[in-house]
Design a protein around this motif. Structure first.
Motif: not given
Length: 98
Positions: A40-48, A71-76, A91-92
């Motif tokens: 429900g929030i904009a993630v903003g800057a992130l790393r992959l 947050a701040p880390r998801w596996k997909f 990752v944020q």
């Protein structure tokens, strides 16, 4: 979250003429949208830190994003039916690497 990239998407004519494939960046955009829909929030800057493309996605094919984590880390994973197309980690940016 399920998604379909329409055959008239502006990224397709150059990727690849006569045999269009959905570019990886467009698939990853759907992963970001899934995270934002879940939180429900904009993630903003992130790393992959990890992304592996296993199979291509074609226009008009239905795919789905599965997320694990919070947050701040998801596996997909991105799947077409049961076939794994992409897997990775998001990752944020303000989170230090492990």
């Amino acid at each position: 979250m399920q998604f379909v990239i329409a055959s008239d998407h502006p990224c397709l004519p150059g990727h690849f003429p006569g045999h269009p494939l959905v570019p990886g960046v467009v698939v990853l955009e759907q992963v970001l949208r899934a995270v934002e829909a879940e939180t429900g929030i904009a993630v903003g800057a992130l790393r992959l830190p990890q992304v592996k493309f296993m199979a291509p996605l074609l226009p008009e094919q239905t795919a789905r994003v599965e997320l694990d984590g919070q947050a701040p880390r998801w596996k997909f994973r991105v799947l077409r039916g049961e076939e794994l197309l992409v897997r990775g980690e998001l990752v944020q940016q303000d989170t230090p690497p492990p």
